[in-house]
Scaffold this motif. Structure first.
Motif, PDB file in Angstrom:
ATOM      1  N   PRO A  22       0.759  -1.119  -0.365  1.00 12.98           N
ATOM      2  CA  PRO A  22       0.043   0.030   0.205  1.00 12.98           C
ATOM      3  C   PRO A  22       0.905   1.627  -0.138  1.00 12.98           C
ATOM      4  N   ALA A  23       0.210   2.594  -0.864  1.00 11.16           N
ATOM      5  CA  ALA A  23       1.297   3.414  -0.574  1.00 11.16           C
ATOM      6  C   ALA A  23       1.008   3.530   0.454  1.00 11.16           C
ATOM      7  N   SER A  24       1.809   4.662   1.037  1.00 13.64           N
ATOM      8  CA  SER A  24       2.311   5.071   2.295  1.00 13.64           C
ATOM      9  C   SER A  24       2.620   6.435   2.274  1.00 13.64           C
ATOM     10  N   VAL A  25       2.929   8.012   2.694  1.00 11.18           N
ATOM     11  CA  VAL A  25       3.372   8.917   3.006  1.00 11.18           C
ATOM     12  C   VAL A  25       4.907   8.159   3.543  1.00 11.18           C
ATOM     13  N   ARG A  26       6.296   8.379   2.838  1.00 11.98           N
ATOM     14  CA  ARG A  26       7.550   7.839   3.335  1.00 11.98           C
ATOM     15  C   ARG A  26       8.384   9.126   3.775  1.00 11.98           C
ATOM     16  N   VAL A  27       9.426   9.422   4.576  1.00 13.19           N
ATOM     17  CA  VAL A  27      10.256  10.317   5.152  1.00 13.19           C
ATOM     18  C   VAL A  27      11.173   9.888   5.095  1.00 13.19           C
ATOM     19  N   ALA A  28      11.879  10.621   5.167  1.00 15.32           N
ATOM     20  CA  ALA A  28      14.095   9.646   5.471  1.00 15.32           C
ATOM     21  C   ALA A  28      14.757  11.311   5.438  1.00 15.32           C
ATOM     22  N   THR A  29      15.477  11.213   6.236  1.00 19.34           N
ATOM     23  CA  THR A  29      16.236  11.699   6.750  1.00 19.34           C
ATOM     24  C   THR A  29      17.852  11.402   7.361  1.00 19.34           C
ATOM     25  N   ALA A  30      19.094  12.023   6.468  1.00 19.84           N
ATOM     26  CA  ALA A  30      20.658  11.279   6.649  1.00 19.84           C
ATOM     27  C   ALA A  30      21.698  12.803   6.369  1.00 19.84           C
ATOM     28  N   GLN A  31      22.626  12.472   7.177  1.00 15.95           N
ATOM     29  CA  GLN A  31      23.603  13.326   7.277  1.00 15.95           C
ATOM     30  C   GLN A  31      24.832  13.028   6.816  1.00 15.95           C
ATOM     31  N   GLY A  32      25.668  13.819   6.098  1.00 16.19           N
ATOM     32  CA  GLY A  32      26.851  13.203   6.115  1.00 16.19           C
ATOM     33  C   GLY A  32      28.430  14.216   6.479  1.00 16.19           C
ATOM     34  N   PHE A  33      29.386  15.008   7.068  1.00 18.15           N
ATOM     35  CA  PHE A  33      30.390  15.737   7.323  1.00 18.15           C
ATOM     36  C   PHE A  33      31.423  15.919   5.448  1.00 18.15           C
ATOM     37  N   VAL A  34      31.898  17.056   5.746  1.00 19.78           N
ATOM     38  CA  VAL A  34      33.404  17.109   4.933  1.00 19.78           C
ATOM     39  C   VAL A  34      34.186  17.964   6.304  1.00 19.78           C
ATOM     40  N   THR A  35      34.808  17.273   6.165  1.00 18.88           N
ATOM     41  CA  THR A  35      36.046  18.358   7.627  1.00 18.88           C
ATOM     42  C   THR A  35      37.200  19.169   6.705  1.00 18.88           C
ATOM     43  N   MET A  36      37.340  19.928   6.588  1.00 18.10           N
ATOM     44  CA  MET A  36      38.517  20.424   6.002  1.00 18.10           C
ATOM     45  C   MET A  36      39.386  21.957   6.408  1.00 18.10           C
ATOM     46  N   SER A  37      40.037  22.546   6.210  1.00 18.94           N
ATOM     47  CA  SER A  37      40.664  23.140   6.933  1.00 18.94           C
ATOM     48  C   SER A  37      40.565  24.927   7.190  1.00 18.94           C
ATOM     49  N   ALA A  38      40.726  25.319   8.187  1.00 17.32           N
ATOM     50  CA  ALA A  38      40.221  26.909   8.515  1.00 17.32           C
ATOM     51  C   ALA A  38      39.694  27.421   7.423  1.00 17.32           C
ATOM     52  N   LYS A  39      41.025  27.548   7.236  1.00 14.32           N
ATOM     53  CA  LYS A  39      41.017  28.719   5.433  1.00 14.32           C
ATOM     54  C   LYS A  39      39.923  28.569   4.819  1.00 14.32           C
ATOM     55  N   THR A  40      39.503  26.886   3.615  1.00 15.50           N
ATOM     56  CA  THR A  40      38.101  26.666   3.208  1.00 15.50           C
ATOM     57  C   THR A  40      37.067  27.125   4.172  1.00 15.50           C
ATOM     58  N   LEU A  41      37.097  26.881   5.576  1.00 12.96           N
ATOM     59  CA  LEU A  41      35.297  27.054   5.956  1.00 12.96           C
ATOM     60  C   LEU A  41      35.549  28.566   5.535  1.00 12.96           C
ATOM     61  N   GLU A  42      36.504  28.967   5.790  1.00 13.53           N
ATOM     62  CA  GLU A  42      35.607  30.191   6.231  1.00 13.53           C
ATOM     63  C   GLU A  42      35.277  31.358   4.694  1.00 13.53           C
ATOM     64  N   LEU A  43      36.149  30.568   3.791  1.00 15.09           N
ATOM     65  CA  LEU A  43      36.081  31.114   2.098  1.00 15.09           C
ATOM     66  C   LEU A  43      34.690  30.942   1.910  1.00 15.09           C
ATOM     67  N   ILE A  44      33.970  29.622   2.141  1.00 14.71           N
ATOM     68  CA  ILE A  44      33.079  29.228   1.800  1.00 14.71           C
ATOM     69  C   ILE A  44      31.485  29.464   2.684  1.00 14.71           C
ATOM     70  N   SER A  45      32.096  30.008   4.545  1.00 10.80           N
ATOM     71  CA  SER A  45      31.119  30.614   4.923  1.00 10.80           C
ATOM     72  C   SER A  45      31.385  31.958   4.794  1.00 10.80           C
ATOM     73  N   THR A  46      31.653  32.414   4.115  1.00  6.93           N
ATOM     74  CA  THR A  46      31.638  33.835   3.977  1.00  6.93           C
ATOM     75  C   THR A  46      31.648  34.687   2.598  1.00  6.93           C
ATOM     76  N   GLY A  47      31.526  33.061   2.075  1.00  4.46           N
ATOM     77  CA  GLY A  47      30.779  33.425   0.042  1.00  4.46           C
ATOM     78  C   GLY A  47      32.104  33.737  -0.646  1.00  4.46           C
ATOM     79  N   LYS A  48      33.933  34.159  -0.350  1.00  2.04           N
ATOM     80  CA  LYS A  48      34.609  34.457  -0.799  1.00  2.04           C
ATOM     81  C   LYS A  48      34.979  33.921  -0.952  1.00  2.04           C
ATOM     82  N   HIS A  49      34.472  32.797  -1.508  1.00  2.00           N
ATOM     83  CA  HIS A  49      35.304  31.675  -2.270  1.00  2.00           C
ATOM     84  C   HIS A  49      35.527  32.359  -4.180  1.00  2.00           C
ATOM     85  N   ALA A  50      35.994  31.687  -4.986  1.00  5.17           N
ATOM     86  CA  ALA A  50      36.213  32.307  -6.289  1.00  5.17           C
ATOM     87  C   ALA A  50      35.244  31.343  -7.115  1.00  5.17           C
ATOM     88  N   LYS A  51      34.862  30.029  -6.669  1.00  2.00           N
ATOM     89  CA  LYS A  51      33.963  29.661  -7.499  1.00  2.00           C
ATOM     90  C   LYS A  51      32.242  30.078  -7.465  1.00  2.00           C
TER      91      LYS A  51
END
Length: 157
Positions: A22-51
């Protein structure tokens, strides 16, 4: 022969027949992590990454990946998702980005694989966009957190 649902009586891979469920409402949640240098995290957190806005691109990639899950995972059913959400949380104390996804539908089979695929591809996209400045990033701990619906009901990690 086996309790694995993707194997037939002869041990061969096969797509599970869900037509009688039978059809039913189905929901799933997932998570994962990306660990990086403090410099990289700062670049993407502040929107200053060149890309540009790394999170916006990774979010769209994750949503698109959930919609294409059955094209990537051979025995997954093509699903009509009603909601896909991908979120990011910066954890500065660990130089990490936590990626979370939620997939939802009304249907005959669960959406765990779609939630996992959304997190995985969002993490890979984040890695791809940042690898030039930080090739040592680590993608880790991708897992299902919760699923609801269907015969098995509510499950939490």
């Amino acid at each position: 022969m086996s309790d694995l649902t993707h194997l037939n009586a002869q041990g061969e891979a096969n797509m599970v027949d869900v037509s009688a469920k039978p059809a039913s409402v189905r929901v799933a949640t997932a998570q994962g992590f990306v660990t990086m240098s403090a410099k990289t995290l700062e670049l993407i957190s502040t929107g200053k990454h060149a890309k540009g806005d790394v999170f916006a691109v990774a979010r769209i990639a994750g949503i698109q990946a959930a919609k294409k899950c059955s094209d990537l995972i051979p025995l997954c059913h093509p699903l009509m998702l009603s909601k896909v959400q991908v979120d990011f949380e910066v954890i500065a104390s660990n130089n990490q980005v936590k990626i979370s996804s939620m997939c939802k539908l009304t249907g005959q089979t669960g959406v765990e694989m779609e939630a996992l695929t959304a997190v995985s591809v969002a993490a890979l996209t984040l890695f791809d966009m940042c690898k030039a400045v930080d090739p040592s990033m680590i993608i880790s701990d991708i897992k299902v957190l919760e699923k609801q619906g269907g015969k098995s009901g509510h499950w939490t990690a």
